[in-house]
Design an enzyme around this catalytic site. Sequence first.
Site, PDB file in Angstrom:
ATOM      1  N   HIS A 293       2.969  -5.271 -10.726  1.00 53.94           N
ATOM      2  CA  HIS A 293       2.286  -4.807 -12.241  1.00 53.94           C
ATOM      3  C   HIS A 293       1.597  -6.052 -12.624  1.00 53.94           C
ATOM      4  O   HIS A 293       0.755  -6.112 -13.138  1.00 53.94           O
ATOM      5  CB  HIS A 293       3.743  -4.449 -12.990  1.00 53.94           C
ATOM      6  N   ARG A 399      -5.813   4.172 -15.898  1.00 55.31           N
ATOM      7  CA  ARG A 399      -4.511   4.434 -15.800  1.00 55.31           C
ATOM      8  C   ARG A 399      -3.826   4.820 -17.047  1.00 55.31           C
ATOM      9  O   ARG A 399      -4.229   4.315 -18.427  1.00 55.31           O
ATOM     10  CB  ARG A 399      -3.747   3.287 -15.439  1.00 55.31           C
ATOM     11  N   ARG A 455      -6.617   9.134 -14.911  1.00 54.51           N
ATOM     12  CA  ARG A 455      -5.498   9.399 -13.889  1.00 54.51           C
ATOM     13  C   ARG A 455      -4.193   9.863 -14.436  1.00 54.51           C
ATOM     14  O   ARG A 455      -3.820   8.957 -15.573  1.00 54.51           O
ATOM     15  CB  ARG A 455      -5.283   8.237 -13.001  1.00 54.51           C
ATOM     16  N   GLU A 592      -5.254   9.363  -1.192  1.00 53.18           N
ATOM     17  CA  GLU A 592      -4.540   8.093  -1.156  1.00 53.18           C
ATOM     18  C   GLU A 592      -3.628   8.231   0.119  1.00 53.18           C
ATOM     19  O   GLU A 592      -3.077   7.259   0.656  1.00 53.18           O
ATOM     20  CB  GLU A 592      -3.525   7.946  -2.332  1.00 53.18           C
ATOM     21  N   GLY A 613      -8.113   6.188  -3.077  1.00 55.05           N
ATOM     22  CA  GLY A 613      -7.327   5.152  -3.611  1.00 55.05           C
ATOM     23  C   GLY A 613      -6.904   4.277  -2.414  1.00 55.05           C
ATOM     24  O   GLY A 613      -6.087   4.679  -1.765  1.00 55.05           O
ATOM     25  N   ASN A 615      -5.917   1.312  -1.644  1.00 52.37           N
ATOM     26  CA  ASN A 615      -4.798   0.365  -1.591  1.00 52.37           C
ATOM     27  C   ASN A 615      -3.541   1.264  -0.971  1.00 52.37           C
ATOM     28  O   ASN A 615      -3.197   0.933   0.325  1.00 52.37           O
ATOM     29  CB  ASN A 615      -4.152   0.023  -2.958  1.00 52.37           C
ATOM     30  N   ASP A 616      -3.205   2.344  -1.575  1.00 48.03           N
ATOM     31  CA  ASP A 616      -2.336   3.337  -1.014  1.00 48.03           C
ATOM     32  C   ASP A 616      -2.736   3.818   0.332  1.00 48.03           C
ATOM     33  O   ASP A 616      -1.760   4.009   1.468  1.00 48.03           O
ATOM     34  CB  ASP A 616      -2.004   4.661  -1.936  1.00 48.03           C
ATOM     35  N   CYS A 679     -11.548   4.035  -6.365  1.00 46.52           N
ATOM     36  CA  CYS A 679     -11.142   3.273  -7.312  1.00 46.52           C
ATOM     37  C   CYS A 679      -9.966   2.122  -6.889  1.00 46.52           C
ATOM     38  O   CYS A 679      -9.486   1.414  -7.573  1.00 46.52           O
ATOM     39  CB  CYS A 679     -10.669   3.926  -8.390  1.00 46.52           C
TER      40      CYS A 679
END
Lengths: 726, 726
Positions: A293, A399, A455, A592, A613, A615-616, A679
Amino acid sequence: KYGVKYDAELSAEAMKEVVKKFKEIYKKETGEDFPQDPFVQLRRAIETVFKSWNNPRAIKYREIHKIPHDMGTAVNVQMMVFGNFGWDSGTGVCFTRNPATGEKELYGEFLPNAQGEDVVAGIRTPYSIKDLKDRLPDVYKQLVKVAELLERHYKDMQDIEFTVEKGKLWLLQTRTGKRTAMAAIKIAVDMAREGIITKEEAIMRVKPEHIQQLLHRQIDPKAKEQHRPIARGLPASPGAAVGKVIFSSEEAEELGKRGEKVILVRPETTPEDIGGMAAAQGILTARGGMTSHAAVVARAMGKPAVVGAEMIHIDLEKEEFRVGDVVVKKGDVITIDGTAGEVYVGELPTIEPKLTSEALELLSWCDEYRKLGIRANADTPEEMRRALEFGAEGVGLTRTENMFVKGGRTDIVYEILLAETEEERRKALEKLIPLQKQDFKEILEVMDGKPVIVRLLDVQFYALVFADPEQLIEQYYKKKYEEGAGSEELMRLENLIHRVRAIRDADPQMGFRACRLGIVYPEVYEAQMRAAIEAAAELKKEGKNPILEIMVPGTAEPNELRFIRRIFEKVLKEVSEKYDVELDVKYGTMIESPRAALLADEMAEICDFFSFGTNDLTQFTFGWSRDDAERAFIHAYLKKKVLPYNPFQTLDDKGVAKLMEWAVKNARKVKPDIELGICGEHGGEPRSIEICHKVGLDYVSASPWRIPVARLVAAQAAIKEKQQKE
Amino acid sequence: KYGVKYDAELSAEAMKEVVKKFKEIYKKETGEDFPQDPFVQLRRAIETVFKSWNNPRAIKYREIHKIPHDMGTAVNVQMMVFGNFGWDSGTGVCFTRNPATGEKELYGEFLPNAQGEDVVAGIRTPYSIKDLKDRLPDVYKQLVKVAELLERHYKDMQDIEFTVEKGKLWLLQTRTGKRTAMAAIKIAVDMAREGIITKEEAIMRVKPEHIQQLLHRQIDPKAKEQHRPIARGLPASPGAAVGKVIFSSEEAEELGKRGEKVILVRPETTPEDIGGMAAAQGILTARGGMTSHAAVVARAMGKPAVVGAEMIHIDLEKEEFRVGDVVVKKGDVITIDGTAGEVYVGELPTIEPKLTSEALELLSWCDEYRKLGIRANADTPEEMRRALEFGAEGVGLTRTENMFVKGGRTDIVYEILLAETEEERRKALEKLIPLQKQDFKEILEVMDGKPVIVRLLDVQFYALVFADPEQLIEQYYKKKYEEGAGSEELMRLENLIHRVRAIRDADPQMGFRACRLGIVYPEVYEAQMRAAIEAAAELKKEGKNPILEIMVPGTAEPNELRFIRRIFEKVLKEVSEKYDVELDVKYGTMIESPRAALLADEMAEICDFFSFGTNDLTQFTFGWSRDDAERAFIHAYLKKKVLPYNPFQTLDDKGVAKLMEWAVKNARKVKPDIELGICGEHGGEPRSIEICHKVGLDYVSASPWRIPVARLVAAQAAIKEKQQKE
């Protein structure tokens, strides 16, 4: 020994003695006499150059710069000129432009009656090149002319070595000169303006790092040489920050309001810490990885952060942290370097960031060439304003987690969390709708006329308020035995522990989150969509032009999108009727999971847009959690050459990019005008942006601070493609 | 009222009165007189049949049996015959074979002087069909003949409704009869022997559930009707078990040795509990999902288990568990039903499992038809012996985790866990090699001449000994305040907490495990491979024929396989030289990540075999952790029709199977003779086995108890394919 300062002052006798000494050393080391035949000497010298190709430093250099080891080197043999033939001789180095600022001026050093080694060795202090003008005006004039000529010929700033032998100028070497980021940009832009190179060449010549370096406050490199960091962590968000250590977000917020500079130090952060993070100069955490985070939010805010600094032991009660013997107490000043992941005690001097006028000009040229659109990942009006300044053409990711907790809304989250029925949840959510509507209005107003992708909620409710359920257990036992808390308080805690344990995910990244929440609890997404769409309707009524796009996170199955689309359409219809206004809101999904990419054709039928997405997508394609990977094994993988680079920083071109390519191709087959973007954080990383261009995305979206770089790289990718076709 | 027992005894007057009453009811309900025109009556009757298509029960029935709703129904209109024309009339139902046992005999009921409704309504007790022989011998003879004829015609056991009107037999309806699992198998095999159907037809007619039902001890269905479960959990491993509640594995083991029947009840289990689990009749846990340790191990052992029964609150100190007001103490007897996921207080009667001789015969026929090989997932010699009995042709998966902890080896794991250097780890591992070599020898000896795939360590060391690091924290505080433990003991615990927190994964499924361990700590895999290969070498020396295959888990990148292959080859060479014996050991990998599947061609170059780990592959393809999914949202997804079935139980044919197909195709392109199998749990699930057949795998591997079903389904898949081609 000989009472002289410089070797040029040595007598012939003394020189002979030195030569003898050297010969002795040579014999001792090699076991043979120093060869007297000049051809043998020459041959040996040539061999030495060839051999230097394989010394460890050269090998390391080639590895760093990715130069193939079998390329080989050449040896030039040429006549020697002497700069030490008297005071009308000399030697020097000069740059055709100032390598620090980029100014167009001859810049360098000159040493009369000396050889090249004397300049390099730094035994005598050389003169500024300007002095040459007075000492040897003809030579200087000639040098200026030659410099101009060489620059025009090589089309770049040159780093020239020269020797003057009895008033005659000889050039020993010329090569492209090294330069600072600022100079690199100025030189490229100036040269394009001067007509030496084209705009395309200017763009190709500037490196992404050059732009990046201008954008972050840095610790003064001189100061860095004099201080050692007390701790290291992950370089989560670049830039330097100085401030007083504060361990509580509320306190950081208060002090921030009073204009105090603080560094927020936490074991890790949660959405509840947003206020404190916003008020702080920088963030330091003891736990968490590059997508924790703290890291994600800090990057989005453009705030320096060092995370996962596991060497620091935080004691929240005593309000201090320790590294070994060093104790840093609340209020002590520290400096963090988010670019390097370092923590220093005390205040280190820093350098201001700015985009120079040449950088701004260069980026405007980039916009003429690039095909990729550029959007921003931004959650607040402030971040969006910043993004617009940097040239964002829309928002690729907003977000919405923070809209649940900011400004004292946490109580509503607890209500949702403890609700037993849908009705109870709906009642709690009703309170959120008007508050979030206001948030959405502010955002859509800042971005008026530009698309904004919202999102829907991506994390489970408990994760909005607890960083770590284990802390609850510690808290419980501490309260029970140390503080002798009342039984009611303990009961409340015990209840909460049970509740959280029951709903806590074993694998949070693959757990009960994202669109799964919106399907199990449709009322949550319904409330969010209502708030966003009503905001758009009200702005439209006010004559504004809001462009809203609703994005569903974490899908793996087309039916998920169908299920939520039914709610979306219901809300859209209801809001349109309520406000009597026609609304054009796009509906789309993040891609994702590998399955979403594999079923892209079916997903495309239900969507107006996709946003990758990555990263995922990288996590699931590899089966690696980023936090665990970066903590435990990526480092070893890179060291043991199992991986060529960290796929969480640079898009994996063998696996993840293959899935993206497949998805783009199949989505466009079904719906040619579908809007496709990225993103994930890769959207701001140079090599990844190039892949996005190749794969055929419409835009990349990155945190505001990465937008200038994205504009540059997108232009470079388009130019490269054009050049390959020619 | 009329002083009669059966409606046939009513007088004409009384009948008239009843008719009048019915007419009144009709008028009251519908508002119109009962139509007197027979054609109108007929029309209404037909309409009623058509309307019945849409009554809720019919809709539900079609949903359960997957019958399309737009299919419609037909109405036959035919002459009425009367079974209530006197005592030479009557009505009955009969099966052409015994539907409970499958015996070839007329089986059913008969009621003289009655209509069909009388039999169905159960007002009068019908006679056995045998009585018809004495009462109406001609009719009986005729019925026997007709039954034979119908069976030959329809080629299956028939369920016949008939009426006798004044000595004349009328058949009202015949349809294929419902039957028990045992009967289904016997009937199919008998009919094939009798030449009524072919062997292929016999195989196609038996359902996988039929075989499955024979294999597990079940609670007597009658007893189930009379008792209510006190708790429910996940049906983790089928079958019923009765025993005394025991909360500690050691105690379970002790009591087990003394021949006592116990049910091991734990919050959740770890590899340390294996001994206790093996000694118990069944396992009950309060936490964990279908792939929790307890679930996986119980299935492999063929032991009934109910896991994740969150309603039970276990108090390990008091040695009791609670469900609401009910308290079950250590030593109390409970019954668990692992097929339904239910827990009962007290001992419920159970039914013995067995494979009947007909089932054995049928399975031997299956082996003639199937193309898929059948292997077992088995970790111990006992499980392997069981697997061989059930027809396994090899072992597709031996997990090696237990070899680290069984028989007091946990101390060595702690040593590895606390080791600071590679040397310290190697020293600890040295102690394990001879012990594990013995384990491997036992296994390879049982499976002599058949392939055995050994999977290298798949979980991180700490997970071998701790189920849940949070328990450590509880333990710490309890010790600190309640027991006043010595400071040394507390220090030890504190150290352990720090250690475990530092290395604990945020997402264990995607964390630092599988081949990542073997790359960061190569000495671990080296030790395992040495133990296994030395075991093979020693057996070969003894004249045995061990067929060893070494499998690397969790790969995502070909370089991982290259890295570990270098160690494999080094060890293979060293062992071959040490024992002076030629060894042929295969080297392969699980395909568990989407990336491994996508790069199957490159992976195949480095491998002799692949085994699809479809549980993880499903997790990563969807981006769902199985435990979290089954706990939190799969149920809602099925209910809301977002998913047609649970992809963790049945292979996802749209996503995961696509990746498998791609991988098989590309691997075979590079290496046509590569051995391809599946060792995920899907390998034992009927619909998934069919997909494995279609995708073109060489074999499926399942837990021993699922092997008979796998043999059946593999044969059915091959027959279906043949039929489609014809």
